[in-house]
Design a protein around this motif. Sequence first.
Motif, PDB file in Angstrom:
ATOM      1  N   THR A  16       0.816  -1.221   0.000  1.00 34.48           N
ATOM      2  CA  THR A  16       0.000   0.000   0.000  1.00 34.48           C
ATOM      3  C   THR A  16       0.845   1.263   0.000  1.00 34.48           C
ATOM      4  OG1 THR A  16      -0.133  -0.052   2.418  1.00 34.48           O
ATOM      5  CG2 THR A  16      -1.912  -1.135   1.181  1.00 34.48           C
ATOM      6  N   TYR A  99      -7.356  -2.037  -8.238  1.00 38.62           N
ATOM      7  CA  TYR A  99      -7.642  -0.843  -7.443  1.00 38.62           C
ATOM      8  C   TYR A  99      -7.872  -1.202  -5.981  1.00 38.62           C
ATOM      9  CZ  TYR A  99      -9.852   3.562  -6.052  1.00 38.62           C
ATOM     10  OH  TYR A  99     -10.156   4.739  -5.423  1.00 38.62           O
ATOM     11  N   ASN A 100      -7.266  -0.392  -5.101  1.00 43.24           N
ATOM     12  CA  ASN A 100      -7.422  -0.578  -3.662  1.00 43.24           C
ATOM     13  C   ASN A 100      -8.120   0.658  -3.096  1.00 43.24           C
ATOM     14  OD1 ASN A 100      -7.116  -0.744  -0.860  1.00 43.24           O
ATOM     15  ND2 ASN A 100      -5.093  -1.698  -0.993  1.00 43.24           N
ATOM     16  N   HIS A 104      -6.989   4.502  -2.536  1.00 43.52           N
ATOM     17  CA  HIS A 104      -7.566   5.231  -3.672  1.00 43.52           C
ATOM     18  C   HIS A 104      -6.701   5.158  -4.929  1.00 43.52           C
ATOM     19  CE1 HIS A 104     -10.390   6.704  -0.711  1.00 43.52           C
ATOM     20  NE2 HIS A 104      -9.390   7.191   0.001  1.00 43.52           N
ATOM     21  N   ARG A 105      -6.136   4.008  -5.165  1.00 45.92           N
ATOM     22  CA  ARG A 105      -5.323   3.776  -6.353  1.00 45.92           C
ATOM     23  C   ARG A 105      -4.993   2.279  -6.414  1.00 45.92           C
ATOM     24  NH1 ARG A 105       0.000   5.362  -7.399  1.00 45.92           N
ATOM     25  NH2 ARG A 105       0.094   3.201  -8.122  1.00 45.92           N
ATOM     26  N   PRO A 106      -4.451   1.789  -7.526  1.00 42.00           N
ATOM     27  CA  PRO A 106      -4.030   0.393  -7.558  1.00 42.00           C
ATOM     28  C   PRO A 106      -2.870   0.135  -6.594  1.00 42.00           C
ATOM     29  CG  PRO A 106      -4.294   1.260  -9.785  1.00 42.00           C
ATOM     30  CD  PRO A 106      -4.378   2.432  -8.848  1.00 42.00           C
ATOM     31  N   ASN A 107      -2.752  -1.097  -6.165  1.00 37.56           N
ATOM     32  CA  ASN A 107      -1.673  -1.474  -5.256  1.00 37.56           C
ATOM     33  C   ASN A 107      -0.311  -1.305  -5.918  1.00 37.56           C
ATOM     34  OD1 ASN A 107      -3.234  -2.323  -2.999  1.00 37.56           O
ATOM     35  ND2 ASN A 107      -3.699  -4.245  -4.047  1.00 37.56           N
ATOM     36  N   TYR A 108       0.694  -1.060  -5.072  1.00 28.86           N
ATOM     37  CA  TYR A 108       2.092  -1.124  -5.508  1.00 28.86           C
ATOM     38  C   TYR A 108       2.495  -2.594  -5.479  1.00 28.86           C
ATOM     39  CZ  TYR A 108       1.935   3.867  -4.499  1.00 28.86           C
ATOM     40  OH  TYR A 108       1.589   5.188  -4.483  1.00 28.86           O
ATOM     41  N   VAL A 122       3.592  -1.333 -11.035  1.00 28.96           N
ATOM     42  CA  VAL A 122       2.131  -1.328 -10.935  1.00 28.96           C
ATOM     43  C   VAL A 122       1.590  -1.973 -12.201  1.00 28.96           C
ATOM     44  CG1 VAL A 122       1.931   0.688  -9.449  1.00 28.96           C
ATOM     45  CG2 VAL A 122       2.029   0.993 -11.929  1.00 28.96           C
TER      46      VAL A 122
END
Length: 222
Positions: A16, A99-100, A104-108, A122
Amino acid sequence: MPANGQLEHLLIQAYTKPDYSGSAIDTFQAYVNPAEITLAYEMEYDSGQGAGTTGSRMDFKKIKPGDLSLAFFLDGTGANGRKIDVQTEVAHFQTVTGYNGDIHRPNYLKVAWGRVAVKRCVLKSASIVYKLFKPSGEPLRAVITAVFTDASDDQTRVALAQDSSPDLTHVRTLKAGDTLYSLCQAIYGDPCYAPRVARVNGLLSFRQLPVGTRLVFPPLEK
């Protein structure tokens, strides 16, 4: 393969934080490894052309984030010795790489397999092709093709690039044994730039800076 002779599987771990600190929040494991992995990278240049010339001057700008492409097979028939639910595995892949809502974005992501270098990235794109179905329409086989792109934090990118040209802006964090003089010598080739760099950074005194001090070294004309 690992020393114990067991098969090593491709892993995709989700984080995250952009610096990948802490433990992975989830992991996807490919039980049938990809047949190939493609690593692609691209250089960016300014193609300036002088008046009256026929060629262009390719001035280097930067290395663009690289891509890692791979395709792996999900088999729900049990033919490979382990029966899985294909739809469940596809959903797990999408959860790990997608997306997580908490951040509020895709995971690293970290992608690792065997001796291939761990890639911090990503998900850039993915496609899922279902290959075989039960009479009920439930998928038994699928191929996931995914493209990942570099996602290193600023500190990691600086460490990897290690740019030392004096016509670039540099950011350094003081380590034990570093002085402003020694860093000016390393970056500009002249320790006498230390007072000018101190003024840029708003330093009143710079002879005994604490470890961890973050300094900006701007382009300076000699």
